[in-house]
Design an enzyme around this catalytic site. Structure first.
Site, PDB file in Angstrom:
ATOM      1  N   PHE A   1      38.792  36.832  41.071  1.00 21.87           N
ATOM      2  CA  PHE A   1      37.624  37.229  41.874  1.00 21.87           C
ATOM      3  C   PHE A   1      36.407  37.499  41.005  1.00 21.87           C
ATOM      4  O   PHE A   1      35.482  38.152  41.432  1.00 21.87           O
ATOM      5  CB  PHE A   1      37.857  38.464  42.753  1.00 21.87           C
ATOM      6  CG  PHE A   1      39.222  39.051  42.732  1.00 21.87           C
ATOM      7  CD1 PHE A   1      39.542  40.078  41.857  1.00 21.87           C
ATOM      8  CD2 PHE A   1      40.191  38.575  43.582  1.00 21.87           C
ATOM      9  CE1 PHE A   1      40.813  40.626  41.843  1.00 21.87           C
ATOM     10  CE2 PHE A   1      41.462  39.118  43.569  1.00 21.87           C
ATOM     11  CZ  PHE A   1      41.785  40.145  42.704  1.00 21.87           C
TER      12      PHE A   1
ATOM     13  N   ASP B   1      48.216  46.888  31.372  1.00 19.49           N
ATOM     14  CA  ASP B   1      48.193  45.417  31.347  1.00 19.49           C
ATOM     15  C   ASP B   1      47.919  44.929  29.931  1.00 19.49           C
ATOM     16  O   ASP B   1      47.160  43.995  29.703  1.00 19.49           O
ATOM     17  CB  ASP B   1      47.132  44.887  32.317  1.00 19.49           C
ATOM     18  CG  ASP B   1      47.230  43.379  32.483  1.00 19.49           C
ATOM     19  OD1 ASP B   1      46.248  42.752  32.899  1.00 19.49           O
ATOM     20  OD2 ASP B   1      48.308  42.821  32.145  1.00 19.49           O
TER      21      ASP B   1
END
Ligand SMILES: CC1(C)C(=O)N([C@H]2C=Cc3c(O)cccc32)c2nc(Nc3ccccc3)ncc21
Length: 334
Positions: free
Chosen positions: A27, A138
């Protein structure tokens, strides 16, 4: 048909002239741009809000909140936030040497002294995050970027979150080859040990150029991670092997803590200490014994550009991440 005129005025976002696209996410698009006044290169992450559902929009605002909180020489700096009804623009520092992942694939693997320097910079960034009650969740070679001096810039806090010791999290985060056993098992976990497991994977990848746990599909990978067995190449030093084995421990409670990693034998060499660089903005300029809140020289420069001192100070004191805030910090870091 009349040929279209070549674009004379470059695409502009605020005071930034866009140069080219450097990344596309699901996105977001990331553009390299240059500030028209300070001429500094920046990376602008452009997020179309209409493409996001509620939970992803929440993640973006949380990433912004985390980036505003953290200020560390090995964590990606946020300079400015611009928002319209449809789009969010995050103006960040530009890591010109790209991903560590690409660096390793080019070099095949890193000699241990080089791997140690990079790993120590990642470790100091993660230690700083945990001290601010932030877990990254992450960590992977793709999110470790390099600036023009091959210094680490930790990026992408999209999965980042705040943690309280003792309070557990359980969202599935990160990418499979870096995910800890407790994540595969869907267990509750405390943030820091999750990042320690991923740090172990990162260290293995830096030194070996391959993953310790791999598999053709998720099920095989999960099996291998839960078994906690991986191969150590013959050329890896004993100290490095020992450190990796004590980070890649299936039981999160038995894993080394960040402090224990810093004290481990493999991390102890003089070169490592000398390597952790201090950017200019971190070293306050001593003037007559008192530490000025802001850099006098840069404030003068901005006044020379016709930017009022009181307006600048107000924007700095409120950490407004607006144009004045960005111009000041871009000049300080130049
Ligand atoms: C704003 C921010 C933090 C960001 O979102 N990205 C993106 C864009 C590409 C990419 C990636 O390939 C891996 C991670 C993050 C990203 C950035 N990329 C860079 N430099 C770069 C330079 C050459 C190749 C890749 C990255 N500097 C800052 C950023």
């Amino acid at each position: 048909m009349v040929m279209a005129e070549p674009r004379r005025c470059p695409i502009r976002i605020g005071f930034y002239d866009v140069i080219r696209t450097i990344g596309k996410g699901n996105f977001a698009v990331v553009k390299l741009a240059r500030h028209r006044i300070t001429k500094t290169e920046v990376a602008i992450k452009i997020i179309e809000k209409s493409h996001l559902d509620q939970s992803n929009l929440k993640k973006i605002y949380r990433e912004i909140q985390i980036l505003k909180l953290l200020r560390h020489q090995h964590i990606m700096k946020l300079y400015q936030v611009m928002e319209t009804s449809t789009t969010i623009y995050l103006v960040c520092e530009y890591a010109s040497h790209g991903e560590v992942f690409d660096f390793i694939t080019q070099e095949e693997r890193l000699p241990e002294p080089k791997a140690r320097r990079m790993f120590y910079q990642v470790l100091s960034a993660i230690e700083y995050c945990h001290k601010n009650n932030v877990v990254h969740r992450d960590l992977k070679a793709e999110n470790l970027l390099l600036d023009g001096n091959d210094n680490i810039k930790l990026a992408d806090f999209g999965f980042g979150n705040f943690f309280q010791s003792g309070q557990n999290l359980n969202t599935w985060c990160g990418s499979p080859p870096y995910a800890a056993p407790e994540v595969f098992e869907g267990k509750l976990y405390e943030g820091p040990q999750l990042d320690v497991w991923s740090l172990g994977i990162v260290l293995y990848v830096l030194v070996c150029g391959t993953f310790p746990f791999d598999g053709s599909n998720l099920a095989t990978l999960k099996e291998r991670v839960l078994a906690g067995r991986f191969r150590i190449p013959y050329w890896m030093s004993g100290d490095c092997e020992n450190l990796i084995r004590r980070m890649l421990v299936v039981n999160p409670k038995k894993r080394l803590t960040i402090n224990q990693i810093k004290k481990h034998k493999w991390m102890q060499t003089f070169a490592v200490k000398a390597e952790v660089t201090m950017t200019k903005s971190d070293t306050t300029h001593l003037t007559g014994g008192h530490f000025p809140e802001f850099n006098e020289h840069v404030l003068k420069l901005m006044q020379g550009m016709g930017i009022g001192r009181s307006k600048t100070l107000e924007s700095l004191r409120k950490s407004s991440y607006d144009h004045l805030y960005a111009i000041y910090h871009l000049l300080v870091d130049r």
